[in-house]
Design a protein around this motif. Sequence first.
Motif, PDB file in Angstrom:
ATOM      1  N   GLU A 171       0.821  -1.220   0.000  1.00  0.00           N
ATOM      2  CA  GLU A 171       0.000   0.000   0.000  1.00  0.00           C
ATOM      3  C   GLU A 171       0.853   1.269   0.000  1.00  0.00           C
ATOM      4  O   GLU A 171       0.360   2.358  -0.309  1.00  0.00           O
ATOM      5  N   ASP A 172       2.116   1.146   0.344  1.00  0.00           N
ATOM      6  CA  ASP A 172       3.027   2.292   0.395  1.00  0.00           C
ATOM      7  C   ASP A 172       3.379   2.700  -1.034  1.00  0.00           C
ATOM      8  O   ASP A 172       4.038   1.956  -1.768  1.00  0.00           O
ATOM      9  N   ASP A 173       2.943   3.895  -1.444  1.00  0.00           N
ATOM     10  CA  ASP A 173       3.130   4.314  -2.840  1.00  0.00           C
ATOM     11  C   ASP A 173       4.339   5.222  -3.016  1.00  0.00           C
ATOM     12  O   ASP A 173       4.342   6.104  -3.880  1.00  0.00           O
ATOM     13  N   ARG A 174       5.381   4.996  -2.229  1.00  0.00           N
ATOM     14  CA  ARG A 174       6.548   5.863  -2.319  1.00  0.00           C
ATOM     15  C   ARG A 174       7.208   5.838  -3.696  1.00  0.00           C
ATOM     16  O   ARG A 174       7.903   6.780  -4.084  1.00  0.00           O
ATOM     17  N   LEU A 175       7.007   4.746  -4.455  1.00  0.00           N
ATOM     18  CA  LEU A 175       7.627   4.675  -5.781  1.00  0.00           C
ATOM     19  C   LEU A 175       7.011   5.677  -6.750  1.00  0.00           C
ATOM     20  O   LEU A 175       7.622   6.024  -7.762  1.00  0.00           O
ATOM     21  N   ALA A 176       5.807   6.149  -6.461  1.00  0.00           N
ATOM     22  CA  ALA A 176       5.190   7.149  -7.328  1.00  0.00           C
ATOM     23  C   ALA A 176       5.934   8.477  -7.236  1.00  0.00           C
ATOM     24  O   ALA A 176       6.136   9.164  -8.244  1.00  0.00           O
ATOM     25  N   LYS A 177       6.334   8.838  -6.027  1.00  0.00           N
ATOM     26  CA  LYS A 177       7.005  10.132  -5.811  1.00  0.00           C
ATOM     27  C   LYS A 177       8.522  10.000  -5.727  1.00  0.00           C
ATOM     28  O   LYS A 177       9.218  11.023  -5.603  1.00  0.00           O
ATOM     29  N   LEU A 178       9.036   8.774  -5.769  1.00  0.00           N
ATOM     30  CA  LEU A 178      10.481   8.592  -5.684  1.00  0.00           C
ATOM     31  C   LEU A 178      11.177   9.418  -6.767  1.00  0.00           C
ATOM     32  O   LEU A 178      10.904   9.232  -7.961  1.00  0.00           O
ATOM     33  N   PRO A 179      12.067  10.352  -6.400  1.00  0.00           N
ATOM     34  CA  PRO A 179      12.687  11.204  -7.420  1.00  0.00           C
ATOM     35  C   PRO A 179      13.514  10.397  -8.415  1.00  0.00           C
ATOM     36  O   PRO A 179      14.224   9.456  -8.037  1.00  0.00           O
ATOM     37  N   VAL A 180      13.403  10.768  -9.674  1.00  0.00           N
ATOM     38  CA  VAL A 180      14.286  10.161 -10.667  1.00  0.00           C
ATOM     39  C   VAL A 180      15.691  10.691 -10.429  1.00  0.00           C
ATOM     40  O   VAL A 180      15.875  11.745  -9.810  1.00  0.00           O
ATOM     41  N   PRO A 181      16.715   9.991 -10.885  1.00  0.00           N
ATOM     42  CA  PRO A 181      18.080  10.494 -10.706  1.00  0.00           C
ATOM     43  C   PRO A 181      18.255  11.877 -11.327  1.00  0.00           C
ATOM     44  O   PRO A 181      17.664  12.194 -12.371  1.00  0.00           O
ATOM     45  N   ALA A 182      19.042  12.703 -10.680  1.00  0.00           N
ATOM     46  CA  ALA A 182      19.255  14.066 -11.176  1.00  0.00           C
ATOM     47  C   ALA A 182      20.135  14.088 -12.420  1.00  0.00           C
ATOM     48  O   ALA A 182      20.038  15.006 -13.245  1.00  0.00           O
ATOM     49  N   GLU A 183      20.986  13.069 -12.573  1.00  0.00           N
ATOM     50  CA  GLU A 183      21.896  13.030 -13.717  1.00  0.00           C
ATOM     51  C   GLU A 183      21.198  12.401 -14.917  1.00  0.00           C
ATOM     52  O   GLU A 183      20.482  11.407 -14.789  1.00  0.00           O
ATOM     53  N   GLU A 184      21.410  12.987 -16.086  1.00  0.00           N
ATOM     54  CA  GLU A 184      20.782  12.458 -17.291  1.00  0.00           C
ATOM     55  C   GLU A 184      21.298  11.056 -17.595  1.00  0.00           C
ATOM     56  O   GLU A 184      22.445  10.720 -17.322  1.00  0.00           O
ATOM     57  N   GLY A 185      20.415  10.231 -18.177  1.00  0.00           N
ATOM     58  CA  GLY A 185      20.811   8.893 -18.552  1.00  0.00           C
ATOM     59  C   GLY A 185      19.632   7.951 -18.603  1.00  0.00           C
ATOM     60  O   GLY A 185      18.488   8.339 -18.328  1.00  0.00           O
ATOM     61  N   LEU A 186      19.880   6.702 -18.984  1.00  0.00           N
ATOM     62  CA  LEU A 186      18.865   5.667 -19.036  1.00  0.00           C
ATOM     63  C   LEU A 186      18.960   4.840 -17.765  1.00  0.00           C
ATOM     64  O   LEU A 186      20.021   4.298 -17.435  1.00  0.00           O
ATOM     65  N   TYR A 187      17.824   4.725 -17.061  1.00  0.00           N
ATOM     66  CA  TYR A 187      17.807   4.051 -15.770  1.00  0.00           C
ATOM     67  C   TYR A 187      16.776   2.929 -15.772  1.00  0.00           C
ATOM     68  O   TYR A 187      15.841   2.919 -16.577  1.00  0.00           O
TER      69      TYR A 187
END
Length: 791
Positions: free
Chosen positions: A409-425
């Motif tokens: 139920e924890d939806d932290r992955l929705a707001k989890l920040p993407v990495p600040a550095e450009e690239g494919l993750y």
Amino acid sequence: MHTNQGIRRHRRRGAATASLVSAAALTFVACADLMDPPAPDGADPPPATSAEPHLIPTKPPLGEPHPAAVGPLRTPELVSGQDPKNAHLRAVGSMYRHCTASLIKTGDNVDAPAYALTAGHCVKYPFETSMYFGVGVDEDPEGTLVFTFNYFHDTPDDELVQAMGTRIAYVTMRGANLALVELDRTIGELQALGIEPLPLADAPPAAGEPIELAVVPVEHDGGEYLEEYVRRARCAEGGRRPDVIEHQWHWVDMHVNDCQGMGPGAAGGPALDRRGRVFGVFNTHFRTAEPPEPCYVDYPCEVGDGRPERGVEGASYVADATAIAACFDAGGRFDLAAAGCALDPGGHASLSTAPSRVATPTLGEPPEPSGWDVRLSSASDTHYRYKVGPAASVDCRSADGYSDPIAIEDDRLAKLPVPAEEGLYAMCVLTGSGDVGGAAWQSTDHPTVIVKKVRAASRVESGPDAGDVTTEQAFDLANRAVDAYRDHLRDHRARFAVTVGVVTDTRMEITADRTWYIHLGLDFRKEGVTPPDVASFIACHEIGHALGGFPFKRSPPQYRQVEGLATGQYGTVSSAEGQADYFATKECLPRLWSTERDVNALFRERVTEYAKARCDAAWEDVGAQDLCYRIAAVAEGFGRWARRPGDSRPVPELSTPHAGEVMVTNENNPPLQCRVDTMLQGALCGIRFRGTAIPGLIPPYEQVLTFSPEVEAAAAPDACTEGPGSRPRCWFAPNATAVDCTGIPELGMCDVIDGRPAVVQCSAARGIETFVCAPGSRCELEADGFALCTE
């Protein structure tokens, strides 16, 4: 992959059969190679080579050609069914031009059901969340699945063998692109008709060994095949087993080779080893069309080994199928629980929606970190674990680095920040219940992988001769357009978000939390007709749905939006399609391009005489004229972009404006010529919005969904209401009032117009409409009271 637009006709000795593909279905592309004929039984096949393919940079500059494909196109061999040496290829079947499949050997029980092996996207629509991140077991087909075997160019019609798919035993595109379909015939019944199933390999060929692809392509990168039957390509198994990303899909341990020459229709065909055993299923190849864009649709890229993602020109990819042989019981029936079956069993949490494939590091004003927007959905799993890392190095199949269990139920992955550095993750997710690593947990052998490209929007050069944009350039252009409306977003306490890969059709989504999504769909990039300026117009059109104002749409979503405005939700009401076009060329494109005087001036030499005369009459300033010329070019360019494949009607031109008039404003897409006319009228209008207020969005908000003179009057100062620059009557009806349908039945009625029978209909949305019957026809009422013209 290639888009199959609409229903395509299959030519076979004068017969026409419709493809099974839905209007937006996409088909992966195979590639094939021509070599010497197969060796006699017991002899070694001739040697095969696999040249090292050329690596394509991940960000090719627009307009700069990349190196040509390795060697010339090698046409795959058209196979003769009359040659006994090709008897094993009778088991290769066509799926009505959509894909290829093969009848496989599952045991010695002739009474066992027959199974066809193909690619996952060949049996289910691939652009669904379940096909990105899930596994399907024992499902009913979504449509009719027909397999035609013995499909050679020299097979008599009465010797073709057809079977129907009755059950999708297994389908996935997570980790591998595979499907097994149970047929309506037994193995013995097909053997009696001369179709012997192909044996399954229990191990892949070694690097450098000869392989054979047996497929039924209808096109290749250079054009179409006139003879659309079984073809074979011979080449060598590659020396590496890379992980591959294409669009939202992440596939592991793919076989790679340099077979060439195929396209739509070939996907799903068997890859055969030197002993004629099926070791894989053909999936995709790196297209030669310009501009290449590795890791997106049609351009698979290889990842891993700590190296940046790379598109490999000349490479084609085969999904491994050696795990399938152990997945049948003693009676020849598919059984995922069979001992030794290593297929992904599925059964765990999936995503409720697909997140955007591309994201900027930050979003909104003031800027906040963009989130992964991953939301899990499960009926049984209670927890999940995850890790994030560069696609070049993160190993989702290693247990190292995963988080501790987190409640589902924890939806932290929705707001989890993407990495600040450009690239494919890549984000790796495992779900389950109970002890970590126990039987109730998703195996690390089959993780859920979400791919996201993080990039800061960059400038895209344009001009009269600019070529097609890439997906990432379209994303950049949309973000640039969004950035031009920061003041509006601030005043409306809203935010724009641009997504890629979430939907198949480009559209605006206005959500209750005042996020206005511009979803760039798979329909956005169309080869040869999507230069930067058309891409910018499309983005501006979507912005127009949020900011364009009167006239508004009047569908159920807009009623929800109006209700939400009272409690601070949504922040706007969707504008009509024609108004979004008008906003794009009257407001948005001038805001983006007014300072690009040098680029605008390039269109002075290309403008048509008709558009030049209209622009010159509307604008005296040379810079304003040049801007008008550029927008006029976009109008006709969009007319080419929006045409449906196979449309026999003339291409819309500005010099042939639509002559029709509506009684009631058309809130939906008007005829294409009318849309092109609207775009020019926007370019001719010298009135700009007075501020950040949305024209006509005034309380009480319920009135924006009615024929309200107050709403129209409130919006009037923000538009040209008559003469040059006014909205065309082919979709817009000024000073409209509610339609009086008195005397006209709900299902229509028959009448006579100028001595000819006609159907008359009336609705609040379209007003009174009259349809004159064709010569020799008459108007009649059906048993249910519906009026129609009949012969």
